[in-house]
Design an enzyme around this catalytic site. Structure first.
Site, short mmCIF file in Angstrom:
data_model
loop_
_atom_site.label_atom_id
_atom_site.label_comp_id
_atom_site.label_asym_id
_atom_site.label_seq_id
_atom_site.Cartn_x
_atom_site.Cartn_y
_atom_site.Cartn_z
CG HIS B 62 -2.02 -0.98 1.19
ND1 HIS B 62 -3.12 -0.92 2.01
CD2 HIS B 62 -2.22 -2.05 0.37
CE1 HIS B 62 -3.95 -1.91 1.72
NE2 HIS B 62 -3.43 -2.62 0.73
CD GLU B 64 -1.94 4.13 3.39
OE1 GLU B 64 -1.67 3.45 2.37
OE2 GLU B 64 -3.09 4.18 3.87
CB CYS B 92 -6.49 -0.70 5.32
SG CYS B 92 -4.78 -1.27 5.24
CB CYS B 95 -1.98 1.64 6.30
SG CYS B 95 -1.55 0.84 4.73
#
Lengths: 155, 155
Positions: B62, B64, B92, B95
């Site tokens: 992801h 992040e 999410c 993260c």
């Protein structure tokens, strides 16, 4: 853990958890918080890793994340629906989130983590609904490694 | 978001979020779910990343996580206590967990994520207690990118 409900014989789970414990011991020997993880697909170890937060200076480098990334690369897939991840300590929220996205078949963990384990943060398991969760396997051995590590750091 | 309580002028937050949106647009152009992230320390962009789950075949990739790992490498540190992370979509659980470990000063996110955002899983913010959270900045732009992406995929 309801041993009678296990779809894999306990001795096989124990065998793989002992490999994860070996990874945790590797972490210990590298002055890392001793957590180890193994990914198994069709009775084959496809990834193994130990916590490397200090070595990599990266607080995302938990054993589970490194093992997952290694398994994804091995399979060329971002999902592992046939995989079991064995990890010596209850996963943190970050690792639970990572395991959620991976859609694993099963997660087997050892010792509880009262401070950073996912159960400290959520009332319901934050895993994928298809993922089976087994906790407490060889918990004593995993917890003993953690206790020895933190006792040595306090001295 | 209480704009009056912000310790950084809104225009500065907007400027950095627009850079994160540019990363999200990069993701879109690479057929990735369009999420972008920027890490800023002392008014300097130290890391930027877009979601690369498909490119890397890795569901931990992801925006992040990639931005954090890049920032840790840049600083040679596993903590970022002076950093602000700008991300175009509500993080999410994975993260959030990663951001928790990084002990960031501030997290600024754009659009809400009703399905996978952390608020769907936890009643209390799973961030480090020292981390300031600001949500909804340029949410319309971030949400529009997401809607365009998923609309195109359905066709």
């Amino acid at each position: 853990m309801d041993i009678n409900a296990l779809s894999t014989p306990i001795s096989e789970h124990e065998m793989y958890m002992r490999l994860a414990l070996r990874e945790a011991a590797n972490a210990f020997d590298h002055d890392e918080v001793p957590v180890g993880a193994i990914v198994v697909v069709n009775n084959k170890v496809v990834a193994k890793a130990f916590n490397q937060v200090e070595l990599l200076n990266d607080s995302t480098a938990h054993a589970e994340i490194l093992a997952l990334t290694s398994a994804y690369q091995s399979f060329g897939s971002k999902y592992l629906p046939d995989a079991t991840l064995y990890v010596t300590v209850e996963p943190c929220l970050m690792c639970c989130g990572a395991l959620y996205w991976g859609k694993l078949a099963r997660i087997v963990y050892g010792a509880s983590d009262e401070k950073n384990g996912y159960r400290h943060f959520t009332s319901s398991p934050p895993f994928h609904p298809k993922t089976e969760i087994i906790g407490g396997l060889l918990a004593y051995e995993a917890a003993a490694l953690m206790k020895d590590f933190f006792r040595a750091r306090r001295q």
